[in-house]
Motif scaffolding. Structure first.
Motif, short mmCIF file in Angstrom:
data_model
loop_
_atom_site.label_atom_id
_atom_site.label_comp_id
_atom_site.label_asym_id
_atom_site.label_seq_id
_atom_site.Cartn_x
_atom_site.Cartn_y
_atom_site.Cartn_z
N ILE A 267 -3.37 5.34 15.12
CA ILE A 267 -3.71 4.47 14.38
C ILE A 267 -3.23 2.90 14.57
O ILE A 267 -2.08 2.73 15.02
CB ILE A 267 -3.16 4.78 13.08
CG1 ILE A 267 -3.40 6.16 12.42
CG2 ILE A 267 -3.73 3.86 11.93
CD1 ILE A 267 -2.75 6.55 11.14
N THR A 268 -3.97 2.27 14.70
CA THR A 268 -3.95 0.88 14.64
C THR A 268 -4.55 0.07 13.59
O THR A 268 -5.36 0.27 13.17
CB THR A 268 -4.93 0.26 15.92
OG1 THR A 268 -4.24 0.60 17.26
CG2 THR A 268 -4.13 -1.23 16.19
N THR A 269 -3.30 -0.66 13.00
CA THR A 269 -3.87 -1.47 11.72
C THR A 269 -3.85 -2.65 12.01
O THR A 269 -3.19 -3.36 12.83
CB THR A 269 -2.79 -1.17 10.59
OG1 THR A 269 -1.32 -1.97 11.11
CG2 THR A 269 -2.24 0.29 10.36
N SER A 270 -4.98 -3.47 11.26
CA SER A 270 -4.92 -4.92 11.25
C SER A 270 -5.14 -5.23 9.99
O SER A 270 -5.65 -4.89 8.99
CB SER A 270 -6.31 -5.15 12.15
OG SER A 270 -7.53 -4.63 11.65
N GLY A 271 -4.64 -6.66 9.75
CA GLY A 271 -4.85 -7.34 8.58
C GLY A 271 -3.26 -7.44 8.28
O GLY A 271 -2.40 -6.93 8.56
N VAL A 272 -3.03 -8.54 7.01
CA VAL A 272 -1.56 -8.88 6.68
C VAL A 272 -1.29 -8.08 5.53
O VAL A 272 -0.27 -8.52 4.68
CB VAL A 272 -1.45 -10.59 6.71
CG1 VAL A 272 -1.79 -11.21 7.79
CG2 VAL A 272 -2.46 -10.95 5.43
N PHE A 273 -2.02 -7.18 4.90
CA PHE A 273 -1.76 -6.60 3.76
C PHE A 273 -0.95 -5.52 4.14
O PHE A 273 -0.78 -4.86 5.10
CB PHE A 273 -3.26 -6.20 3.07
CG PHE A 273 -3.89 -7.27 2.77
CD1 PHE A 273 -3.87 -7.83 1.59
CD2 PHE A 273 -5.07 -7.61 3.71
CE1 PHE A 273 -4.68 -9.04 1.23
CE2 PHE A 273 -5.88 -8.79 3.32
CZ PHE A 273 -5.64 -9.39 2.04
N ASN A 274 -0.49 -4.75 2.95
CA ASN A 274 0.63 -3.68 3.00
C ASN A 274 0.19 -2.38 2.63
O ASN A 274 -1.13 -2.15 2.07
CB ASN A 274 1.45 -3.89 1.75
CG ASN A 274 2.43 -5.05 1.92
OD1 ASN A 274 2.76 -5.32 3.11
ND2 ASN A 274 2.83 -5.87 0.97
N ILE A 275 0.56 -1.47 3.32
CA ILE A 275 0.13 -0.12 3.15
C ILE A 275 1.33 0.59 2.39
O ILE A 275 2.48 0.80 2.82
CB ILE A 275 0.10 0.81 4.39
CG1 ILE A 275 -1.05 0.36 5.40
CG2 ILE A 275 -0.16 2.36 4.10
CD1 ILE A 275 -1.17 1.16 6.76
N ASN A 276 1.00 0.93 0.94
CA ASN A 276 2.10 1.33 0.07
C ASN A 276 2.15 2.91 0.01
O ASN A 276 0.82 3.57 -0.56
CB ASN A 276 1.92 0.66 -1.30
CG ASN A 276 2.24 -0.89 -1.30
OD1 ASN A 276 3.16 -1.31 -0.95
ND2 ASN A 276 1.23 -1.32 -1.76
N VAL A 277 3.13 3.76 0.47
CA VAL A 277 3.11 4.90 0.56
C VAL A 277 4.22 5.64 0.11
O VAL A 277 5.34 5.11 0.29
CB VAL A 277 2.55 5.25 2.07
CG1 VAL A 277 3.70 4.91 3.16
CG2 VAL A 277 2.22 6.74 2.04
#
Length: 386
Positions: A267-277
């Protein structure tokens, strides 16, 4: 192939020979009941009558241009090439429209009429929506669907791989279920009702947007495949998300996951937002610019995968560290919560920053010429290896 025009007044479309069908518009009745090799027409000369499907009805093409009557019934309806509705007709039909033995493309034209039954697409063809379609029954999605929107006032069932340019809009109360390879087309959830996601559904390679509505996700898993998926779903919470093929996650808002984010493929994430998990399982690499926040009661476990995004532990619950968890490059931050270290090992393979005062690690292993920047008190209950 022959033409069949309805001239039978208010009656049932069924397999009984009578005076219902003509070979020309407004012509004399008595022609054979249409088969799947016939072009079927309901037009101005059919009258403002009610035609009811009480047994399976077949056609090659089905055209309602000029028809001002009512089309009703609940038995199956099949066609092969095209369906054209008319803005002046009334549709109360609640059966299933399906497409049989298709080898060529199919086109569907609603002319603003809501389809009050179900539609079953087929995996062997490409369907073109000439205009938007609103469907109150279940859409069984398969094949390639191009063109305009499908507004789902009922449910979506994904049978086999679905691609194309059509946007699937959940606008009513219904469900999203699947037994097949998934829906690789844009998805919008914008409803005043309730969407229930059940079991494992697969999507990806497009944009998933949440705007409004109640979404019930208990026990469900969204499997991501088919390339980079863009999430704009901060107003809802997913249950589990699993990456099942190499791709990416682009965030245009926070991504909220009540259960587990699992990387079975990179997985490659982009953007400055969070992943809440709540829980994180890293069996394949996770990298990128987003921050993963462990904010529930769950676990952080790993395998051969390396986590190289920023990670924050900030929870009112308990996070359990399990097995070998591999990390590199970015920053791990502890803010709040109970951390059960178990017998876990944090293995660091590239330069990173630790800001974890307030929690204790079990063991840390540092490999290579890695540089650790320690911004606060670092506490271990077992072994530091480097």
């Amino acid at each position: 192939m022959a033409a069949r025009y309805w001239v039978g007044g208010t009656d049932n479309w069924n397999a009984t020979v009578g005076t219902k069908w003509a070979t020309t518009s407004g012509g004399a009745g008595g022609a054979a009941v249409p088969t799947s090799a016939d072009d079927v027409f309901f037009d101005a000369n059919s009258g403002a009558v009610t035609v009811t499907v009480t047994a399976t009805a077949n056609s090659l093409t089905l055209t309602f241009t000029g028809f001002t009557g009512t089309f009703a019934g609940s038995s199956g309806l099949t066609t092969r090439t095209s369906l054209i509705l008319d803005a002046g007709m009334t549709l109360t039909y609640t059966g299933t429209l399906s497409f049989i033995n298709l080898t060529n493309a199919l086109s569907l034209t609603s002319n603003g009429i809501t389809w009050t039954g179900a539609i079953t697409f087929t995996s062997t063809i490409t369907t073109t929506l000439v205009d938007d379609w609103t469907v109150t029954g279940t859409v069984t999605s398969a094949g390639t669907i191009n063109g305009n929107n499908i507004y789902l006032q009922g449910s979506l069932f994904t049978a086999t791989t679905t691609g194309g340019t059509t946007i699937f809009n959940f606008t009513g109360t219904g469900s999203w279920t699947s037994t097949g390879n998934g829906i690789f087309a844009p998805i919008i959830i914008n409803t005043a009702g309730t969407l229930t996601i059940t079991g494992t559904v697969r999507a990806g390679g497009q944009t998933i947007t949440y705007t409004a509505g109640t979404v019930v996700v208990t026990g469900s898993t969204l499997n991501l495949a088919g390339g980079t998926t863009t999430f704009n779903t901060s107003g809802m919470t997913w249950n589990n998300i699993t990456m099942v093929s190499t791709g990416g996650i682009t965030l245009t808002s926070d991504l909220n996951i009540a259960g587990t984010l699992t990387s079975t493929a990179a997985i490659t994430t982009s953007g400055v937002f969070n992943i809440n998990v709540a829980s994180l399982v890293v069996t394949s690499n996770i990298s990128g610019t987003s921050t993963i926040i462990l904010n529930g009661s769950g676990t952080w476990s790993g395998g051969s995968g390396i986590l190289s995004t920023n990670l924050t532990i900030n929870t009112a619950g308990t996070i359990t560290l399990s097995g070998i968890i591999r990390y590199s490059t970015n920053t791990i931050t502890y803010t709040a919560g109970t951390v059960n270290q178990s017998t876990s090992v944090l293995t660091i393979s590239a330069s990173c920053t630790l800001n974890t005062n307030g929690m204790s690690w079990y063991s840390i292993t540092i490999s290579g010429t890695t540089t650790i920047t320690n911004n606060s008190l670092l506490t271990l209950s077992n072994t530091l290896t480097y």
